[in-house]
Design a protein around this motif. Sequence first.
Motif, PDB file in Angstrom:
ATOM      1  N   LEU A 159       1.413  -1.107  -0.044  1.00  0.00           N
ATOM      2  CA  LEU A 159       0.237   0.374  -0.143  1.00  0.00           C
ATOM      3  C   LEU A 159       0.582   1.289   0.323  1.00  0.00           C
ATOM      4  CD1 LEU A 159      -2.351  -1.240   2.513  1.00  0.00           C
ATOM      5  CD2 LEU A 159      -3.016  -0.091  -0.055  1.00  0.00           C
ATOM      6  N   ARG A 160       2.383   1.029   0.059  1.00  0.00           N
ATOM      7  CA  ARG A 160       3.259   2.232   0.448  1.00  0.00           C
ATOM      8  C   ARG A 160       2.690   3.340   1.286  1.00  0.00           C
ATOM      9  NH1 ARG A 160       6.400   1.534  -4.323  1.00  0.00           N
ATOM     10  NH2 ARG A 160       5.633   0.133  -5.260  1.00  0.00           N
ATOM     11  N   VAL A 161       2.247   2.879   2.483  1.00  0.00           N
ATOM     12  CA  VAL A 161       1.766   4.343   3.721  1.00  0.00           C
ATOM     13  C   VAL A 161       2.926   3.819   4.615  1.00  0.00           C
ATOM     14  CG1 VAL A 161      -0.477   3.989   2.629  1.00  0.00           C
ATOM     15  CG2 VAL A 161       0.362   2.115   4.406  1.00  0.00           C
ATOM     16  N   LEU A 162       3.918   2.669   4.364  1.00  0.00           N
ATOM     17  CA  LEU A 162       4.159   2.493   5.959  1.00  0.00           C
ATOM     18  C   LEU A 162       6.046   2.779   5.801  1.00  0.00           C
ATOM     19  CD1 LEU A 162       4.359  -1.556   6.310  1.00  0.00           C
ATOM     20  CD2 LEU A 162       2.872   0.481   7.336  1.00  0.00           C
ATOM     21  N   SER A 163       6.154   3.376   7.318  1.00  0.00           N
ATOM     22  CA  SER A 163       7.735   4.592   6.913  1.00  0.00           C
ATOM     23  C   SER A 163       8.521   3.888   7.133  1.00  0.00           C
ATOM     24  CB  SER A 163       7.522   5.400   8.976  1.00  0.00           C
ATOM     25  OG  SER A 163       8.864   6.246   8.691  1.00  0.00           O
ATOM     26  N   ARG A 168       6.294  13.661   7.991  1.00  0.00           N
ATOM     27  CA  ARG A 168       5.965  13.067   8.341  1.00  0.00           C
ATOM     28  C   ARG A 168       5.975  11.599   7.307  1.00  0.00           C
ATOM     29  NH1 ARG A 168       2.057  15.855   7.454  1.00  0.00           N
ATOM     30  NH2 ARG A 168      -0.129  15.662   7.290  1.00  0.00           N
ATOM     31  N   THR A 169       6.451  10.582   7.086  1.00  0.00           N
ATOM     32  CA  THR A 169       7.026   9.194   6.089  1.00  0.00           C
ATOM     33  C   THR A 169       5.723   8.024   6.314  1.00  0.00           C
ATOM     34  OG1 THR A 169       8.474   8.257   8.056  1.00  0.00           O
ATOM     35  CG2 THR A 169       9.133   9.989   6.015  1.00  0.00           C
ATOM     36  N   GLY A 170       4.656   7.885   7.418  1.00  0.00           N
ATOM     37  CA  GLY A 170       4.070   7.145   7.027  1.00  0.00           C
ATOM     38  C   GLY A 170       3.581   6.798   8.416  1.00  0.00           C
ATOM     39  N   MET A 171       2.588   5.360   8.463  1.00  0.00           N
ATOM     40  CA  MET A 171       2.292   4.785   9.430  1.00  0.00           C
ATOM     41  C   MET A 171       3.639   3.511   9.860  1.00  0.00           C
ATOM     42  SD  MET A 171      -0.804   2.320   8.342  1.00  0.00           S
ATOM     43  CE  MET A 171       0.255   0.858   9.810  1.00  0.00           C
ATOM     44  N   GLY A 205      -0.413   9.115  11.209  1.00  0.00           N
ATOM     45  CA  GLY A 205       1.099   9.620  10.633  1.00  0.00           C
ATOM     46  C   GLY A 205       1.520   9.214   8.911  1.00  0.00           C
ATOM     47  N   THR A 206      -0.197   8.849   8.350  1.00  0.00           N
ATOM     48  CA  THR A 206       0.056   8.563   6.978  1.00  0.00           C
ATOM     49  C   THR A 206      -0.706  10.285   6.600  1.00  0.00           C
ATOM     50  OG1 THR A 206      -2.286   7.821   6.564  1.00  0.00           O
ATOM     51  CG2 THR A 206      -0.136   6.831   7.073  1.00  0.00           C
ATOM     52  N   ALA A 207      -0.315  10.660   5.160  1.00  0.00           N
ATOM     53  CA  ALA A 207      -0.980  12.469   4.825  1.00  0.00           C
ATOM     54  C   ALA A 207      -1.925  12.467   4.893  1.00  0.00           C
ATOM     55  CB  ALA A 207      -0.358  12.529   3.623  1.00  0.00           C
ATOM     56  N   ASN A 229       6.846   6.417  -1.634  1.00  0.00           N
ATOM     57  CA  ASN A 229       6.048   6.740  -0.216  1.00  0.00           C
ATOM     58  C   ASN A 229       4.939   7.211  -0.778  1.00  0.00           C
ATOM     59  OD1 ASN A 229       4.677   7.134   1.961  1.00  0.00           O
ATOM     60  ND2 ASN A 229       6.896   6.549   3.313  1.00  0.00           N
ATOM     61  N   ASN A 264       3.162   9.552   1.324  1.00  0.00           N
ATOM     62  CA  ASN A 264       3.248  10.435   2.348  1.00  0.00           C
ATOM     63  C   ASN A 264       4.270  10.844   1.855  1.00  0.00           C
ATOM     64  OD1 ASN A 264       1.117   8.784   4.626  1.00  0.00           O
ATOM     65  ND2 ASN A 264       2.848   6.964   4.213  1.00  0.00           N
TER      66      ASN A 264
END
Lengths: 399, 88
Positions: free
Chosen positions: A202-206, A217-220, A295-297, B58, B60
Amino acid sequence: MRRVVITGAGTVNALARDVAGTVAAFRAGACGIGRLDVRDVERLSVRVGAAVANWPPEDLFDPAVAPLYDRFTQFAVAAGREAMRDAGLEGALGPRAGCIMGSAAGGIGTWEDSYRAVFADGRNRVSPLVVPRLMHNAAASHLSMLHGLQGPVFTVASACASSNHAMGLAMQLIRGGAADVIVTGGSEAMLCFGGIKAWEGLRVLSPDACRPFSADRTGMVMGEGAAVLVFEAEDHARARGAKVLAEVAGFGMTSDAGDIVAPSVDGAARAMRAALEDAGMAVGDVGYVNAHGTGTAANDRTETAALRQVFGDRVPPVSSTKAMHGHAIGATGAIEVIACLMALNEAVLPPTIGYRQPDPDCAIDVVANVARPAQVEAVLSNAFAFGGLNAVLALRRCE
Amino acid sequence: MTAEIEAAVIGILARQALLPEAAVPPDARMEEIGLDSLGMAEALFALEERFDISIPFNANAPDAAQFDMTSVQSVVQAVERLIAQKAA
């Protein structure tokens, strides 16, 4: 209508293996996120998580039943043990007691081990305990057996809102008279190769840290663990002289009926308003909000807009404790209730750690980095799940 | 090679956006194609599978990414670069 109170709490998470240690970590702004040590980690592109460390199940559980426990059941049983002790409840509680737990992935580790055995290793049989280990209701059922909970027992699955939905239903069942005591919360153990690999897509992980509401922030970051709360009818609790941790004053749940992953301002705002209305609270009564704050946008901006819609220009202090305990998916709302109880009973707001840079789209007071003393009478705890499912609890301080 | 990559990128983006390939010209900008975040994740996955590459993106921090997704052309160039890195 009976009022519902919390009389016991227990937890296992990346910060600590009990409530006292978790609260101490919240006060200190400690971080439970670190490098992961899971099988095949070298094949993962995301290698950080908030894992429960020092967890030898063979030392923690009765060897007669331990083989039946997936890791998510282990966490639930350990947290349940602490919660029942805290509530002063011993022995079998009988037909007027129940258990409603939340979990998004249930026994995913057992699925993974069994698939490895048959697909990767070419084996032709798996343990006969696979089905009873992996089923989503395993944790709730083992809690029922350990504590003699013979009333309503089941598990709720609504992704990241699972434990808030579970606790909301527990409150409603007690209010409605179906039970006097319900052991409730959530449990999750998704930090295995397959669980992380699925989230990677999903490309939402930091790749490094969880920085909710911070512009950089860079994600969850995924976490794991459990929290179990003892919900009890107030009259029942008072009659036995139980210590009361807080009132479960209201619950609101809504569905966006929109997108399968993108959150909605309207759905989140409606859930917060519904919880306030159910609790008979005015917006000015709320002294703290435990945010979903992944922590996701997408989440942080949407949640901020929803908070503005509900609270106008008087948004109370808001923090995301996920930067400390990680996003424990279906268990996260229950772990976050521990943070809410700290705010109500110890007059300290847990911080949003990892916060470095204000985001104009998230211009709210996020209790940045350091816990803050504050007298709080009522709080909200938000959970907004994939699938557009929103569940918000309203808790009130009790004397 | 560039032509082949361009055709693949256009094919994958068009399929995700439910558009005919003719509606995704090489100079199209990404916002004109109208992919949502999940569609974008699926398109990246398809590109990774098609060319056996790993795309650093990413959701985000789209601006900070080493993978420029502002247009069909920028995606083609980024894929070319990743293929070259893999060969090196």
